[in-house]
Design a protein around this motif. Sequence first.
Motif, PDB file in Angstrom:
ATOM      1  N   HIS A  70       3.219  30.815  27.027  1.00 41.59           N
ATOM      2  CA  HIS A  70       2.308  30.507  25.920  1.00 41.59           C
ATOM      3  C   HIS A  70       1.500  31.734  25.492  1.00 41.59           C
ATOM      4  N   ASP A 118      -6.910  27.066  28.569  1.00 42.82           N
ATOM      5  CA  ASP A 118      -7.306  26.079  27.570  1.00 42.82           C
ATOM      6  C   ASP A 118      -7.133  24.685  28.163  1.00 42.82           C
ATOM      7  N   PRO A 119      -8.221  23.906  28.271  1.00 40.66           N
ATOM      8  CA  PRO A 119      -8.125  22.585  28.905  1.00 40.66           C
ATOM      9  C   PRO A 119      -7.051  21.676  28.304  1.00 40.66           C
ATOM     10  N   ALA A 120      -6.858  21.702  26.997  1.00 43.84           N
ATOM     11  CA  ALA A 120      -5.846  20.837  26.366  1.00 43.84           C
ATOM     12  C   ALA A 120      -4.437  21.235  26.823  1.00 43.84           C
ATOM     13  N   LEU A 121      -4.166  22.520  26.888  1.00 43.11           N
ATOM     14  CA  LEU A 121      -2.869  23.002  27.358  1.00 43.11           C
ATOM     15  C   LEU A 121      -2.658  22.656  28.828  1.00 43.11           C
ATOM     16  N   GLU A 123      -4.009  20.211  30.513  1.00 41.96           N
ATOM     17  CA  GLU A 123      -3.809  18.762  30.665  1.00 41.96           C
ATOM     18  C   GLU A 123      -2.347  18.383  30.448  1.00 41.96           C
ATOM     19  N   LEU A 124      -1.677  19.072  29.539  1.00 43.10           N
ATOM     20  CA  LEU A 124      -0.266  18.805  29.278  1.00 43.10           C
ATOM     21  C   LEU A 124       0.627  19.250  30.434  1.00 43.10           C
ATOM     22  N   ARG A 128      -2.945  15.250  37.463  1.00 45.20           N
ATOM     23  CA  ARG A 128      -4.332  14.973  37.811  1.00 45.20           C
ATOM     24  C   ARG A 128      -4.641  15.553  39.195  1.00 45.20           C
ATOM     25  N   LEU A 133      -7.376  22.187  36.521  1.00 47.61           N
ATOM     26  CA  LEU A 133      -8.005  21.180  35.664  1.00 47.61           C
ATOM     27  C   LEU A 133      -9.497  21.053  35.948  1.00 47.61           C
TER      28      LEU A 133
END
Length: 157
Positions: A70, A118-121, A123-124, A128, A133
């Motif tokens: 990424h 990046d938290p959104a990336l 999370e994908l 958990r 995270l």
Amino acid sequence: QGAGLGRPSGGCTPSAGYHRSGDFDHSGRLSEADPEVDSLCSALESILGHKFKTRQFMLFSVHPWSLLEHAENRSAESALVVSLARTVGGTDAARQRAWLYAHLNRGSLGPEIEALLDPALLELMYQRGALLLRPAARGAVLEQVTALEGMGFQLGR
């Protein structure tokens, strides 16, 4: 090719072309001959791999290298390092190590890791409970890799 970056010579580690300065006076630099370097890279690889979703979309297996890919969207220089790691590494693990070596050599690991946190990336890509995270863990990792920027590395020569 960017300034100070040569074409990789092959194998599974980056070539001398990964060094940022372009000069080859490497006195006092850490190399892969130093056991601490392998420990450092192994620790970073373990952090990147902790609870990484190796099955994406129930369709295919992936490696934490896919997170590092990424970075190629970040800048032309980042894209060049990803491209060189792809060329040098024959496996995802080798590409990941090549990417780490390149950024350690260049003193740019901190900004690259920061961009990937990046938290959104995350999370994908992570299950958990994954270390990355957790905001405090991300901050600690970033603090440690940023501290490495002042050290000299000569890896993959």
